[in-house]
Write an enzyme that holds these catalytic residues in place. Structure first.
Site, PDB file in Angstrom:
ATOM      1  N   ASP A  69       0.815  -1.221   0.000  1.00  0.00           N
ATOM      2  CA  ASP A  69       0.000   0.000   0.000  1.00  0.00           C
ATOM      3  C   ASP A  69       0.852   1.276   0.000  1.00  0.00           C
ATOM      4  O   ASP A  69       2.012   1.265   0.428  1.00  0.00           O
ATOM      5  CB  ASP A  69      -0.877   0.027   1.257  1.00  0.00           C
ATOM      6  CG  ASP A  69      -2.075  -0.912   1.144  1.00  0.00           C
ATOM      7  OD1 ASP A  69      -2.073  -1.781   0.260  1.00  0.00           O
ATOM      8  OD2 ASP A  69      -3.000  -0.767   1.965  1.00  0.00           O
ATOM      9  N   HIS A 119       3.713  -2.260   3.105  1.00  0.00           N
ATOM     10  CA  HIS A 119       3.715  -0.906   2.546  1.00  0.00           C
ATOM     11  C   HIS A 119       4.981  -0.637   1.744  1.00  0.00           C
ATOM     12  O   HIS A 119       6.089  -0.798   2.272  1.00  0.00           O
ATOM     13  CB  HIS A 119       3.577   0.118   3.675  1.00  0.00           C
ATOM     14  CG  HIS A 119       2.263   0.032   4.382  1.00  0.00           C
ATOM     15  ND1 HIS A 119       2.000  -0.902   5.351  1.00  0.00           N
ATOM     16  CD2 HIS A 119       1.118   0.756   4.223  1.00  0.00           C
ATOM     17  CE1 HIS A 119       0.755  -0.755   5.770  1.00  0.00           C
ATOM     18  NE2 HIS A 119       0.189   0.240   5.102  1.00  0.00           N
TER      19      HIS A 119
HETATM   20 ZN   LIG Z   1      -2.694   3.079   3.104  1.00  0.00          ZN
END
Ligand SMILES: [Zn+2]
Length: 274
Positions: free
Chosen positions: A100, A244
């Site tokens: 992400d 992430h």
């Molecule tokens: Zn996010």
């Protein structure tokens, strides 16, 4: 960019998203396996046999018996399909990697590691990051990964008006399409935070909502070995791992990735797209 990640796990909506995600994955798997058993199992034979047996100009009694036999065969096939599906669903160890908040300067390193391990992943991009990292966004598509819309600039959607929520989704769809030539088919809410109103906004754009089942909390930089052990230790078949590739310093995520993949492979997992 770093401040929003601290809210990542603070949302009460997360477990809802996870539960949905798990059910969805289970359902997809079941459909896939039923289709698989139709190809390799007994279904094609029964499908061919049933019409052939009743078209002959046989006496009525004989035709009735043949219809009964065909119905019984069809029932056996359906029963088999269900059995195959349940067995395979329980045994098949799949896992999906998701990244992400990118693209960012760390994304090419993530892509290199995925490539070396021949693994495809899903990238939930922020619209505002796509412009500055166009080459990387194009590379994600070129190397066979899946695109996911993660909003334009990571707001909490439960705070947004319907029109603001819609523009976050639509702007990002357009941006990703204009840069990569491809439109995402999935959307992940920032912080996993949504409500029925904003979920409708997303679905009205034809997007599927993506959750996760394993939160590595890699954004908090707990140390490479902690990220690895959370990812590997908490994964169950059908899992979706959240990591992430953007939103701050992601060197620990990069450092943890190769070992995470190798350990999951050693446990018998195959990687699928979320
Ligand atoms: Zn996010």
């Amino acid at each position: 960019m770093t401040e929003f990640v601290n809210k990542q796990s603070a949302t009460g909506d997360r477990s809802v998203a996870q539960g949905r995600s798990r059910r969805r994955i289970g359902a997809q798997l079941a459909v896939g396996l039923v289709a698989g058993s139709l190809v390799v199992g007994a279904a094609p034979q029964a499908g061919q046999a049933a019409p052939a047996t009743v078209t002959a100009a046989a006496p009525a009694a004989s035709a009735a018996r043949q219809v009964q036999a065909a119905e019984a065969a069809a029932l056996r096939v359906r029963t088999l399909e269900v059995a195959y599906s349940a067995a395979a669903k329980a045994k098949r160890k799949t896992v999906a990697l998701t990244f992400d908040d990118g693209p960012s300067k760390y994304t090419p390193q993530v892509l290199d590691i995925l490539k070396r391990n021949n693994v495809k992943a899903t990238f939930c991009m922020l619209g505002n990051n796509v412009g500055p990292y166009q080459k990387t966004a194009k590379r994600i598509v070129r190397e066979g990964h899946r695109l996911c819309n993660h909003s334009r600039n990571h707001p909490d959607f439960t705070d947004l008006s319907t029109s603001s929520a819609r523009s976050q989704v639509v702007w990002t769809q357009k941006k990703i399409k204009s840069v990569t030539g491809r439109s995402p088919q999935v959307f992940r809410f920032p912080y996993g935070a949504s409500n029925s109103r904003t979920r409708k906004v997303v679905r009205d754009q034809g997007l599927r909502i993506l959750g996760w089942t394993v939160d590595t909390r890699d954004w908090s930089r707990p140390g490479t070995s902690v990220i690895v052990s959370r990812a590997v230790g908490n994964t169950r078949p059908g899992g979706v791992i959240l990591m992430h590739d953007g939103g701050g310093n992601r060197s620990q995520t990069v450092a943890a990735l190769d070992k995470t993949i190798k350990k999951l492979k050693a446990k018998g997992y195959t990687f699928v797209l979320a």
